[in-house]
Each structure stands twice: as C-alpha cells, then as structure tokens.
Write a protein that holds these residues in place. Structure first.
Motif, short mmCIF file in Angstrom:
data_model
loop_
_atom_site.label_atom_id
_atom_site.label_comp_id
_atom_site.label_asym_id
_atom_site.label_seq_id
_atom_site.Cartn_x
_atom_site.Cartn_y
_atom_site.Cartn_z
N ALA A 1 19.45 -38.26 53.63
CA ALA A 1 19.56 -36.84 53.29
C ALA A 1 20.57 -36.61 52.17
O ALA A 1 20.40 -35.71 51.33
CB ALA A 1 19.94 -36.03 54.52
N GLU A 2 21.61 -37.42 52.12
CA GLU A 2 22.58 -37.31 51.03
C GLU A 2 21.95 -37.71 49.69
O GLU A 2 22.29 -37.16 48.64
CB GLU A 2 23.81 -38.17 51.31
N ARG A 3 21.03 -38.67 49.71
CA ARG A 3 20.32 -39.04 48.48
C ARG A 3 19.46 -37.87 47.99
O ARG A 3 19.37 -37.61 46.78
CB ARG A 3 19.47 -40.28 48.71
N ILE A 4 18.83 -37.19 48.93
CA ILE A 4 18.05 -36.01 48.55
C ILE A 4 18.99 -34.93 48.02
O ILE A 4 18.68 -34.24 47.05
CB ILE A 4 17.24 -35.49 49.75
N ARG A 5 20.16 -34.78 48.62
CA ARG A 5 21.14 -33.81 48.16
C ARG A 5 21.47 -34.03 46.68
O ARG A 5 21.54 -33.08 45.90
CB ARG A 5 22.42 -33.91 49.00
N ASN A 6 21.66 -35.29 46.32
CA ASN A 6 22.03 -35.59 44.93
C ASN A 6 20.95 -35.10 43.96
O ASN A 6 21.27 -34.62 42.86
CB ASN A 6 22.25 -37.09 44.77
N ILE A 7 19.70 -35.22 44.36
CA ILE A 7 18.61 -34.70 43.52
C ILE A 7 18.70 -33.18 43.40
O ILE A 7 18.51 -32.61 42.33
CB ILE A 7 17.24 -35.10 44.10
N LEU A 8 19.01 -32.53 44.51
CA LEU A 8 18.97 -31.08 44.57
C LEU A 8 20.13 -30.38 43.88
O LEU A 8 19.96 -29.32 43.30
CB LEU A 8 18.92 -30.63 46.04
N VAL A 9 21.33 -30.96 43.95
CA VAL A 9 22.52 -30.20 43.52
C VAL A 9 23.08 -30.65 42.18
O VAL A 9 24.07 -30.08 41.71
CB VAL A 9 23.63 -30.25 44.59
N THR A 10 22.49 -31.65 41.55
CA THR A 10 22.96 -32.09 40.24
C THR A 10 21.85 -31.93 39.21
O THR A 10 20.67 -31.84 39.54
CB THR A 10 23.41 -33.57 40.26
N GLY A 11 22.26 -31.91 37.93
CA GLY A 11 21.28 -31.80 36.86
C GLY A 11 20.99 -30.37 36.47
O GLY A 11 21.66 -29.42 36.89
N SER A 12 19.96 -30.19 35.67
CA SER A 12 19.60 -28.88 35.14
C SER A 12 19.14 -27.93 36.23
O SER A 12 18.45 -28.32 37.18
CB SER A 12 18.46 -29.05 34.11
N ALA A 13 19.50 -26.67 36.09
CA ALA A 13 19.12 -25.65 37.07
C ALA A 13 17.60 -25.53 37.18
O ALA A 13 17.07 -25.19 38.24
CB ALA A 13 19.73 -24.30 36.69
N GLU A 14 16.89 -25.81 36.10
CA GLU A 14 15.44 -25.62 36.09
C GLU A 14 14.66 -26.92 36.22
O GLU A 14 13.46 -26.95 35.96
CB GLU A 14 15.04 -24.91 34.77
N LYS A 15 15.30 -28.01 36.64
CA LYS A 15 14.61 -29.30 36.63
C LYS A 15 13.54 -29.41 37.71
O LYS A 15 12.64 -30.24 37.61
CB LYS A 15 15.62 -30.44 36.77
N LEU A 16 13.62 -28.60 38.77
CA LEU A 16 12.65 -28.64 39.86
C LEU A 16 11.93 -27.32 39.98
O LEU A 16 12.53 -26.25 39.78
CB LEU A 16 13.35 -28.93 41.20
N SER A 17 10.65 -27.37 40.34
CA SER A 17 9.98 -26.13 40.72
C SER A 17 10.58 -25.65 42.03
O SER A 17 11.12 -26.44 42.82
CB SER A 17 8.48 -26.36 40.90
N VAL A 18 10.50 -24.36 42.30
CA VAL A 18 11.10 -23.84 43.53
C VAL A 18 10.38 -24.39 44.75
O VAL A 18 10.99 -24.61 45.81
CB VAL A 18 11.12 -22.29 43.52
#
Length: 231
Positions: free
Chosen positions: A48-65
C-alpha cells in the motif's frame, strides 16, 4: 471483532497528525496495556505504501480521477485485510489518518465521481468496513495549504517533502474538498465528530472530551455497544 476503530479526516494541513498524537497520549494514560495502533492512508502495508508513492508524488494531473480512485481503494483494501481487521480482532485501538471518507470526498464530491460507484467498490474490496468514530479536522483551505507548505519546507530531507501532488491541485479544488467533508457529515452522520481547527495551531481533542463529556460519553457508549468493546 472487539477492537475500536477511530479515523481522522480533513483537508491538507488540518492538524490530523497532531490530534492523533494527543489521543494516543490520552488512551495510553487511561487504558495502560491496551494495544494502540496508529496507521495512515494511503499506505499502512508495504504494498500500500508503494501505491501511496504513485498517488502523492509527481504532477497533479498525471492520473485520471478514475485511476486515482481505484488506486486509493486498492491500497485501502490491502490495508483493511492485512492490518485493520486483524488488529480489531486482537482488540486493539486503531487510530487511522484518513480512510474511506477521504476517497468519497477527494475523488467523489470534489471531482464529481459517483458516490454510489465508489461505495460499491469499497463493498467489493472489504465489505465497506466503517470506523466507529471519525473526527473531522476543519480548517479553511487557504490556511491548510499554508500549513502544508510550511511543513514541507521544514522537512526537506523527509519523503513527505515531495508528497505535494494533492496540494498542487490548487485552491479551488481544496475549497471543494472542505465543502465535501462538511456535506459528507450529513450523509454519514453515525460516526462523525467535528473539530474546528481554524486560526490556531491545534485543538486538543482530549480537552474537548473533558469540556463536552456528555457528548463524548454518548458516542463512546455507542461505539462500545456496537462493537462490544470492553475495557
């Protein structure tokens, strides 16, 4: 399950970590020997921490909602199944920084995703487990973002210093988040308590317990009754 599950919700920089520590101190003083588990979302397990890293770092718009919501709930499912449910079965007191209400607000109400669909995915993942009690830390969005920015500058070497993706979504988004949390209280009132943290560095929930003892005792007895949590 005989434990007690308490969650803390609110926008960025609303003081959740401060209040969690104060409540740890209160429980430790009043119920010595009881297991107290503190955890957070997204996160709580190695995967879950690995998923967190994807979610909370990088560009604000890098993921679709939609992708953001699915990743949040995937992380939560791992967390619930491997950490929260086993701890509740052991009789632990769990204090969790964010839970499913954050997804309903951040990805649901603030981004206009279907709440019903989000709840259905929660039900598929872990039967939509709900906390016994949730505290909402309510601060104006401008103040919360200011606090979050100050925290990141004060901790340049820590991983949290780069976890600014949600802060970078902008003030209008965070105003919708605050409005969403306040609206969500009325739809899921059975487990909410509100703490207004506006304009001061922290609000001591243990002090609120003393000042508003009747209210807290009522909520506490409901929790004890519903979960058969015996001290």
């Amino acid at each position: 399950m005989s434990g007690l599950f308490i969650t803390f919700e609110g926008g960025e920089g609303s003081g959740k970590s401060t209040q969690i520590q104060l409540l740890i101190n209160w429980f430790s003083a009043h119920y010595p020997g009881r297991e107290i588990l503190t955890t957070r979302e997204p996160g709580g397990t190695a995967e879950a921490e690995r998923i967190r890293n994807i979610l909370v770092t990088g560009s604000a718009e890098k993921l679709s909602v939609e992708a953001e919501a699915l990743l949040m709930i995937a992380s939560r499912t791992e967390h619930v199944q491997k950490v929260i449910v086993p701890a509740l079965r052991r009789g632990a007191i769990i204090l969790c920084d964010r839970f499913s209400d954050s997804t309903l607000v951040y990805q649901g109400l603030a981004h206009d995703l279907s709440i019903d669909k989000l709840v259905a995915i929660h039900e598929f993942g872990f039967d939509d487990l709900r906390p016994d009690l949730t505290f909402l830390m309510d601060v104006p969005a401008e103040l919360g973002l200011q606090r979050a920015g100050q925290r990141q500058m004060a901790e340049p070497g820590k991983p949290s210093a780069t976890e600014s993706r949600f802060e970078d979504k902008g003030i209008e988004f965070h105003q919708r988040v605050r409005e969403g949390f306040l609206a969500n209280i009325w739809h899921r009132t059975h487990h909410w308590g509100q703490n207004a943290g506006c304009g001061i560095s922290c609000v001591d929930l243990t002090g609120i317990m003393k000042k508003e003892g009747a209210l807290f005792c009522f909520l506490w007895r409901v929790c004890c009754f519903e979960r058969s949590f015996l001290f």
